[in-house]
Design a protein around this motif. Structure first.
Motif, PDB file in Angstrom:
ATOM      1  N   GLY A   1      -6.306  -1.395   5.078  1.00  0.00           N
ATOM      2  CA  GLY A   1      -4.910  -1.964   4.826  1.00  0.00           C
ATOM      3  C   GLY A   1      -4.229  -0.546   4.080  1.00  0.00           C
ATOM      4  N   ALA A   2      -4.618  -0.013   3.160  1.00  0.00           N
ATOM      5  CA  ALA A   2      -4.075   1.256   2.623  1.00  0.00           C
ATOM      6  C   ALA A   2      -3.638   2.029   3.573  1.00  0.00           C
TER       7      ALA A   2
ATOM      8  N   PHE B   1       1.171  -4.837  -5.045  1.00  0.00           N
ATOM      9  CA  PHE B   1      -0.042  -4.511  -4.650  1.00  0.00           C
ATOM     10  C   PHE B   1       0.031  -4.101  -3.115  1.00  0.00           C
ATOM     11  N   HIS B   2      -0.281  -2.621  -3.025  1.00  0.00           N
ATOM     12  CA  HIS B   2      -0.146  -1.904  -1.444  1.00  0.00           C
ATOM     13  C   HIS B   2      -1.488  -1.429  -1.081  1.00  0.00           C
TER      14      HIS B   2
ATOM     15  N   ASP C   1       4.730  -6.008   3.942  1.00  0.00           N
ATOM     16  CA  ASP C   1       3.216  -5.943   4.058  1.00  0.00           C
ATOM     17  C   ASP C   1       2.535  -7.142   3.972  1.00  0.00           C
TER      18      ASP C   1
ATOM     19  N   ILE D   1      -0.585  -7.787   4.941  1.00  0.00           N
ATOM     20  CA  ILE D   1      -1.976  -7.712   5.046  1.00  0.00           C
ATOM     21  C   ILE D   1      -2.691  -8.768   4.485  1.00  0.00           C
ATOM     22  N   GLN D   2      -2.227  -9.355   3.336  1.00  0.00           N
ATOM     23  CA  GLN D   2      -2.758 -10.637   2.789  1.00  0.00           C
ATOM     24  C   GLN D   2      -2.139 -11.935   3.275  1.00  0.00           C
TER      25      GLN D   2
ATOM     26  N   LYS E   1      -6.717  -6.722   7.115  1.00  0.00           N
ATOM     27  CA  LYS E   1      -7.461  -7.899   6.617  1.00  0.00           C
ATOM     28  C   LYS E   1      -8.035  -8.794   7.847  1.00  0.00           C
TER      29      LYS E   1
HETATM   30  C1  LIG Z   1      -5.591  -5.815   0.572  1.00  0.00           C
HETATM   31  C2  LIG Z   1      -3.973  -5.336   0.618  1.00  0.00           C
HETATM   32  C3  LIG Z   1      -3.828  -4.154   0.873  1.00  0.00           C
HETATM   33  C4  LIG Z   1      -4.907  -2.842   0.924  1.00  0.00           C
HETATM   34  O1  LIG Z   1      -5.536  -3.104   2.011  1.00  0.00           O
HETATM   35  P1  LIG Z   1      -7.368  -2.438   2.125  1.00  0.00           P
HETATM   36  O2  LIG Z   1      -7.920  -2.741   3.292  1.00  0.00           O
HETATM   37  O3  LIG Z   1      -7.969  -2.827   0.726  1.00  0.00           O
HETATM   38  O4  LIG Z   1      -6.947  -1.053   1.793  1.00  0.00           O
HETATM   39  C5  LIG Z   1      -2.572  -3.605   1.012  1.00  0.00           C
HETATM   40  N1  LIG Z   1      -1.502  -4.571   0.602  1.00  0.00           N
HETATM   41  C6  LIG Z   1      -1.970  -5.874   0.468  1.00  0.00           C
HETATM   42  C7  LIG Z   1      -0.761  -7.083   0.517  1.00  0.00           C
HETATM   43  C8  LIG Z   1      -3.067  -6.330   0.122  1.00  0.00           C
HETATM   44  O5  LIG Z   1      -3.618  -7.670   0.138  1.00  0.00           O
END
Ligand SMILES: *Cc1c(COP(=O)(O)O)cnc(C)c1O
Length: 426
Positions: free
Chosen positions: A111-112, A146-147, A233, A235-236, A274
């Motif tokens: 994600g990062a 949180f990113h 973002d 990712i979550q 994720k």
């Molecule tokens: C988990 C997360 C990330 C980072 O992902 P990683 O795979 O741990 O690097 C970035 N943004 C959000 C919103 C997340 O929940």
């Protein structure tokens, strides 16, 4: 019996303590198996997983279709690097871009890395398309964000623990309050060097903060007005977690289509990770249309593992599962049930005072301070009662089970959670 099988939980934890860097503070439970909504510890005790590896395991643990795709691909080709073509990447890129409605994807792993990719892409677009003077570009971010964990990303975090003594920090970011259209508009009006606005549709790590219903739509409209890239973002929050394919889809009520289309706050850059692999493999992606993505030319960005054939095969299977098993609809229906049952309890509870969230990304706020260890102690008791969850702060517990859960299982879990909370009532 192998040596490992004879080692008990305490001994395994001791190994991590002795040989691993102490960059995490895990709940003391040692897991060795997972299937669907369940995980088992080394002693054979079964738990409901209410973290889902921070929403990476939306499709459930060890989904047979995803594992099958992974094993099959692992036996024929695992990695070529992007120095050559592989036969999985092109078909995956077509599938993924059509699935989410974008022209192109840039594949990464974590994600990062995908967030970093989006930031680089945004800056390059700012200089080469928007015409911002060299190295003047600013990207707006939100308080409480949180990113991820790279040096640049923690440069614009508010979390002192994540930041302190990791400087010097990367410049070029402006922080504004989350869920404030006024604050966004003010910066956009006063600064002509804004390249993008990076936002989580729901702030997960911060404690599952859900913004006003029209926040994302209005933010996107403002970004359009000021020719600024709206960067989501997800990712979550993405991939069915919040009851629609993406959280930027909003509360679309159409039963057939909402799983497929980004409806009302379409990002200029979409960041996924994720659950893109169902937790089987690190797979992340940055999606954008040609007007943005075409600023990246050969040699300007990349990753050895990004777009590898296992990742491609796994991600296709993981996205097929989301659609075939109607995970967005399921998350929406079960999420409503979860919040209504907990709200009923909270009315008369002295330990919890709020449940918030969307779909199956929810949090319960405990009556204690952020610095307290009450949420941690409740999570320990939940563990003893057969359910695994993790505090996001001293007084907030996130509840995010795999989306393959059924109603009977959810009601069973609600009973465990309420029973456990009652143990803490004074
Ligand atoms: C988990 C997360 C990330 C980072 O992902 P990683 O795979 O741990 O690097 C970035 N943004 C959000 C919103 C997340 O929940």
């Amino acid at each position: 019996m192998s040596v490992l099988e004879k080692i008990n939980a305490e001994a395994i934890i001791a190994l991590e303590n002795k040989y691993g860097a102490h960059n995490y503070h895990p709940l003391p439970v040692v897991l060795s198996r997972g299937e669907g909504v369940y995980v088992w510890d080394v002693d054979g005790k079964k738990y409901y997983d209410f973290l889902s590896a921070y929403s990476a395991v939306n499709q459930g643990h060890c989904h047979p279709k995803i594992v099958g795709a992974m094993v099959k691909q692992a036996q024929s080709l695992t990695l070529t690097s992007r120095a050559f073509y592989n036969d999985q990447l092109g078909p995956y890129e077509e599938y993924l871009t059509k699935y989410f409605g974008f022209d192109k994807v840039l594949p990464m792993n974590t994600g990062a890395e995908a967030v970093e990719t989006a930031l680089k892409l945004c800056r390059k677009w700012a200089y080469e398309v928007k015409g911002i003077a060299e190295y003047e570009a600013q990207i707006i971010v939100c308080d409480g964000n949180f990113h991820g964990r790279t040096t640049t990303i923690i440069s614009f975090s508010n979390d002192e623990n994540a930041r302190k003594n990791f400087g010097p920090y990367t410049e070029g970011f402006i922080k504004i309050p989350y869920d404030s259209i006024e604050a966004l508009e003010k910066v956009l009006q006063s600064d002509k060097n804004i390249a993008g606005f990076l936002v989580e549709p729901i702030q997960g790590e911060a404690g599952v903060y859900t913004p006003a219903d029209d926040y994302l739509m209005r933010a996107k409209a403002l970004c359009n007005t000021y020719n600024v890239l709206f960067i989501a973002d997800e990712i979550q929050t993405g991939i069915a977690r919040t009851g629609s394919l993406l959280a930027v889809c909003g509360d679309c009520t159409c039963e057939n289509h909402c799983e497929k289309q980004v409806t009302y706050a379409t990002p200029d850059i979409l960041i996924l990770g994720k659950a893109l692999s169902g937790g089987a493999y690190p797979v992340s992606a940055v999606l954008a249309n040609d007007a943005v993505m075409n600023v990246i030319k050969p040699g300007q960005h990349g990753s050895t593992f990004g777009g590898n054939p296992i990742a491609a095969a796994v991600a296709v299977a993981a996205l097929e599962v989301v659609e075939e098993e109607h995970l967005a609809q399921n998350a929406r229906v079960l999420g409503k049930l979860f919040r209504s049952k907990l709200n009923e309890y909270i009315k008369t509870s002295s330990i919890a005072h709020l449940v918030r969230g969307k779909g199956l990304l929810n949090a319960v706020v405990i009556n204690d301070t952020e610095e307290s260890d009450t949420a941690w102690n409740i999570c320990m008791a939940l563990r003893d009662n057969g359910l695994l969850a993790k505090p996001t702060h001293g007084n907030i517990i996130r509840f995010a089970p795999p989306l393959v859960m059924n109603e009977a299982q959810l009601l069973d879990c609600v009973a465990i959670i309420i029973k456990t909370l009652k143990q803490f009532e004074k």
